[in-house]
Structures are given as C-alpha cells and as structure tokens.
Design an enzyme around this catalytic site. Structure first.
Site, PDB file in Angstrom:
ATOM      1  N   LYS A  14       1.778  40.075  42.804  1.00  0.00           N
ATOM      2  CA  LYS A  14       2.456  39.269  43.745  1.00  0.00           C
ATOM      3  C   LYS A  14       1.617  37.974  43.748  1.00  0.00           C
ATOM      4  O   LYS A  14       2.468  36.836  43.489  1.00  0.00           O
ATOM      5  CB  LYS A  14       2.873  39.750  44.939  1.00  0.00           C
ATOM      6  N   ARG A  89       7.483  43.323  54.742  1.00  0.00           N
ATOM      7  CA  ARG A  89       6.875  44.688  54.267  1.00  0.00           C
ATOM      8  C   ARG A  89       7.370  45.763  55.194  1.00  0.00           C
ATOM      9  O   ARG A  89       7.072  46.607  55.052  1.00  0.00           O
ATOM     10  CB  ARG A  89       5.436  44.556  54.585  1.00  0.00           C
ATOM     11  N   ARG A 128     -10.847  44.290  41.219  1.00  0.00           N
ATOM     12  CA  ARG A 128     -10.702  43.039  41.945  1.00  0.00           C
ATOM     13  C   ARG A 128     -11.947  43.473  43.126  1.00  0.00           C
ATOM     14  O   ARG A 128     -12.597  42.347  43.344  1.00  0.00           O
ATOM     15  CB  ARG A 128      -9.526  42.852  42.873  1.00  0.00           C
ATOM     16  N   ARG A 134     -13.142  41.465  49.170  1.00  0.00           N
ATOM     17  CA  ARG A 134     -12.182  41.944  50.100  1.00  0.00           C
ATOM     18  C   ARG A 134     -12.572  43.403  50.303  1.00  0.00           C
ATOM     19  O   ARG A 134     -12.593  44.232  49.464  1.00  0.00           O
ATOM     20  CB  ARG A 134     -10.813  41.905  49.358  1.00  0.00           C
ATOM     21  N   ARG A 146      -3.215  52.094  51.478  1.00  0.00           N
ATOM     22  CA  ARG A 146      -2.352  50.910  51.578  1.00  0.00           C
ATOM     23  C   ARG A 146      -1.127  51.179  50.367  1.00  0.00           C
ATOM     24  O   ARG A 146      -0.086  50.903  50.904  1.00  0.00           O
ATOM     25  CB  ARG A 146      -2.992  49.741  50.840  1.00  0.00           C
TER      26      ARG A 146
HETATM   27  P1  B4P Z   1      -2.754  40.626  43.043  1.00  0.00           P
HETATM   28  O1  B4P Z   1      -1.539  39.589  42.296  1.00  0.00           O
HETATM   29  O2  B4P Z   1      -3.601  40.042  43.671  1.00  0.00           O
HETATM   30  O3  B4P Z   1      -1.806  41.618  44.081  1.00  0.00           O
HETATM   31  P2  B4P Z   1      -0.921  41.564  45.335  1.00  0.00           P
HETATM   32  O4  B4P Z   1       0.276  42.364  44.882  1.00  0.00           O
HETATM   33  O5  B4P Z   1      -0.565  40.063  45.537  1.00  0.00           O
HETATM   34  O6  B4P Z   1      -1.880  42.402  46.449  1.00  0.00           O
HETATM   35  P3  B4P Z   1      -1.670  42.819  48.037  1.00  0.00           P
HETATM   36  O7  B4P Z   1      -0.361  43.588  48.020  1.00  0.00           O
HETATM   37  O8  B4P Z   1      -3.205  43.829  48.019  1.00  0.00           O
HETATM   38  O9  B4P Z   1      -2.094  41.669  48.860  1.00  0.00           O
HETATM   39  P4  B4P Z   1      -1.660  41.250  49.986  1.00  0.00           P
HETATM   40  O10 B4P Z   1      -2.453  39.892  50.051  1.00  0.00           O
HETATM   41  O11 B4P Z   1      -0.166  41.009  50.055  1.00  0.00           O
HETATM   42  O12 B4P Z   1      -3.122  41.529  41.950  1.00  0.00           O
HETATM   43  C1  B4P Z   1      -4.520  42.467  42.199  1.00  0.00           C
HETATM   44  C2  B4P Z   1      -5.200  42.349  41.043  1.00  0.00           C
HETATM   45  O13 B4P Z   1      -4.462  42.805  39.964  1.00  0.00           O
HETATM   46  C3  B4P Z   1      -5.976  41.047  40.855  1.00  0.00           C
HETATM   47  O14 B4P Z   1      -7.076  41.292  40.678  1.00  0.00           O
HETATM   48  C4  B4P Z   1      -5.270  40.523  39.673  1.00  0.00           C
HETATM   49  O15 B4P Z   1      -6.252  39.653  38.858  1.00  0.00           O
HETATM   50  C5  B4P Z   1      -4.887  41.713  38.663  1.00  0.00           C
HETATM   51  N1  B4P Z   1      -3.938  41.551  38.124  1.00  0.00           N
HETATM   52  C6  B4P Z   1      -2.634  40.977  38.637  1.00  0.00           C
HETATM   53  N2  B4P Z   1      -1.758  40.893  37.362  1.00  0.00           N
HETATM   54  C7  B4P Z   1      -2.123  41.608  36.303  1.00  0.00           C
HETATM   55  C8  B4P Z   1      -1.978  42.255  35.182  1.00  0.00           C
HETATM   56  N3  B4P Z   1      -0.593  41.812  34.535  1.00  0.00           N
HETATM   57  N4  B4P Z   1      -2.582  42.952  34.332  1.00  0.00           N
HETATM   58  C9  B4P Z   1      -3.922  43.296  34.971  1.00  0.00           C
HETATM   59  N5  B4P Z   1      -4.513  42.891  36.068  1.00  0.00           N
HETATM   60  C10 B4P Z   1      -3.717  41.974  36.888  1.00  0.00           C
HETATM   61  O16 B4P Z   1      -1.868  42.318  51.269  1.00  0.00           O
HETATM   62  C11 B4P Z   1      -3.174  42.793  51.754  1.00  0.00           C
HETATM   63  C12 B4P Z   1      -3.101  43.245  53.274  1.00  0.00           C
HETATM   64  O17 B4P Z   1      -2.511  42.342  54.304  1.00  0.00           O
HETATM   65  C13 B4P Z   1      -2.000  44.259  53.254  1.00  0.00           C
HETATM   66  O18 B4P Z   1      -2.677  45.762  52.830  1.00  0.00           O
HETATM   67  C14 B4P Z   1      -1.766  44.590  54.828  1.00  0.00           C
HETATM   68  O19 B4P Z   1      -2.738  45.144  55.623  1.00  0.00           O
HETATM   69  C15 B4P Z   1      -1.871  43.026  55.372  1.00  0.00           C
HETATM   70  N6  B4P Z   1      -0.404  42.305  55.218  1.00  0.00           N
HETATM   71  C16 B4P Z   1      -0.007  41.335  54.337  1.00  0.00           C
HETATM   72  N7  B4P Z   1       1.425  41.221  54.605  1.00  0.00           N
HETATM   73  C17 B4P Z   1       1.676  41.876  55.575  1.00  0.00           C
HETATM   74  C18 B4P Z   1       2.884  41.791  56.170  1.00  0.00           C
HETATM   75  N8  B4P Z   1       3.936  41.282  55.725  1.00  0.00           N
HETATM   76  N9  B4P Z   1       2.921  42.827  57.215  1.00  0.00           N
HETATM   77  C19 B4P Z   1       1.906  43.587  57.596  1.00  0.00           C
HETATM   78  N10 B4P Z   1       0.714  43.687  57.034  1.00  0.00           N
HETATM   79  C20 B4P Z   1       0.677  42.753  55.943  1.00  0.00           C
END
Ligand code: B4P
Length: 191
Positions: A14, A89, A128, A134, A146
């Site tokens: 995302k 979420r 990552r 992190r 998670r």
């Molecule tokens: P990202 O792109 O960083 O993944 P994400 O889906 O954004 O991650 P996440 O859900 O953990 O983050 P959030 O900050 O929302 O990609 C992950 C990795 O994969 C990276 O290293 C990237 O380089 C790699 N990658 C991406 N695309 C790729 C591909 N095509 N091929 C190979 N590798 C690839 O959430 C973090 C925490 O915040 C949650 O657990 C929760 O505690 C809290 N939180 C956030 N929003 C919340 C909400 N609305 N309500 C309650 N808690 C919340």
C-alpha cells in the site's frame, strides 16, 4: 474530487504504490501508519500510546485514528482528492470516514484491494525489517499478529464497500511497476 482507498494486508504494498499514485494523480496521501509513526518519532502522548499497540502488532484504537484523519481532512481543504492508505481498517473506521466525507459531499470512488499471498507478505516484511528500523517488522510473531488483526478486524471493511459495489481486487504480486500499471488501469476507467 477523486477519493480512493488502497486496501490490503500488512506488507501488500500500500505504502509503495501510494507514493507512485499520488505522484501520477496529484492526490493527497493520507497514511495512518505514517501519521502514527510521525507521532512516535516526536514522542508525543499520542505516539507513546500508539507505539504500545503497534509494537504488539495490534491495531491502534479507533478513536485515535479517526480523530487523526478528521484533522488531516480539515487541514487539506483544497486537495484534488485523497488517497487513503491503511485506513479504514475496521468497520467503525469505515462508517466514520463515510460521515466525514458526507460533510464534504465527496464520496469514495473506489477501493482497490491488493491481493498478496501470506508467504509473500511475511517474506517482504522480514526483508524490510532488516533495514527499516521498524520494530513491528523485525519479529515474525509480531508480523503474524498483524496479519491476524487483518483477518479478524480489517477484512470486513472490504465487505462494507462491496455493498456499494466499490471494491476491485488487484493482483498485488509481481514487479512494483506492473502492479502500478494494474492500479492505473482501474483508476483511469473511473475518473
Ligand atoms: P509497504 O508498501 O510498506 O506495505 P504496507 O501495505 O503499506 O504496510 P503496513 O500495512 O505494514 O503499514 P501501515 O503503516 O499501514 O510494503 C512492505 C514491504 O514490501 C516494503 O519493504 C516494500 O519495499 C516491499 N514491497 C512492496 N511492493 C513489493 C513488490 N511488488 N515486490 C516485492 N516487495 C515489495 O501499518 C503499520 C501499523 O500501524 C499497523 O500494524 C497498526 O498497528 C497501525 N495502524 C495503521 N493504520 C491504522 C488504522 N487505520 N487503525 C489502527 N491501526 C493502524
């Protein structure tokens, strides 16, 4: 205004895809994960509270996240549209977002849901964790927690938007550029 939700499990890309999408479409990026990490870095009371949940792999309480998004919407009155990343979420967050957007008379156009297998999610997040600093990426048990939160509380959010025929599943595996093209095709057909 064009408002989009980028949806998917932790590590589905995302954040990665949001960066590319905001640059192409000029949307305002609202990532609750980034907003929470910003509070943690500044060591605010909100950040301290959020950290205690995030370090366990749990979701941060709804009221904290909803009020953060409410303020961000108020601060960006002139935006061409919003890209919601990692929000909503829970069903409570989804209902709250609808109310906030109703006040602005601007609905969600589409929810693009990234589809990625659990093995791939785990692999990406552990990689990552080697460099991101992190704390929620370094421990496999926390990553699994998670993913469990996602299944228990977040997956229902897609059902909520499905009732309004707003959900489009997008294959989230392959190269970052290929996934970006798939997302752009869906957006371009709706703008
Ligand atoms: P990202 O792109 O960083 O993944 P994400 O889906 O954004 O991650 P996440 O859900 O953990 O983050 P959030 O900050 O929302 O990609 C992950 C990795 O994969 C990276 O290293 C990237 O380089 C790699 N990658 C991406 N695309 C790729 C591909 N095509 N091929 C190979 N590798 C690839 O959430 C973090 C925490 O915040 C949650 O657990 C929760 O505690 C809290 N939180 C956030 N929003 C919340 C909400 N609305 N309500 C309650 N808690 C919340």
């Amino acid at each position: 205004m064009f408002n989009l939700i980028l949806f998917g499990p932790p590590g589905s890309g995302k954040g990665t895809q949001s960066e590319k999408l905001i640059s192409r479409y000029g949307l305002k990026h609202l990532s609750t994960g980034d907003l929470l990490r910003h509070e943690i870095t500044r060591n605010t009371p909100l950040g301290q509270e959020a950290k205690s949940f995030m370090d366990k792999g749990s979701l941060v309480p709804d009221e904290v996240v909803i009020s953060m998004i409410g303020s961000a919407l108020d601060e960006n009155q002139d935006a061409k549209g919003f890209l919601f990343d990692g929000f909503p979420r829970t069903s409570t967050q989804a209902e709250a977002l609808d109310k906030l957007l109703e006040l602005k008379k601007t609905p969600i156009a589409v929810m693009l849901a990234l589809d990625v297998s659990e093995d791939e999610l785990l692999k990406r997040l552990l990689i990552r964790g080697e460099t991101s600093g992190r704390s929620d990426d370094t421990n496999e048990q926390v990553i699994r927690a998670r993913i469990k939160e996602y299944h228990d509380k977040t997956l229902v959010v897609a059902d909520y938007y499905r009732k309004f025929r707003k959900v489009v599943m997008v294959n989230g595996e392959g190269s970052v550029d290929n996934i970006f093209q798939r997302l752009c095709i869906e957006i371009d057909s709706r703008r």
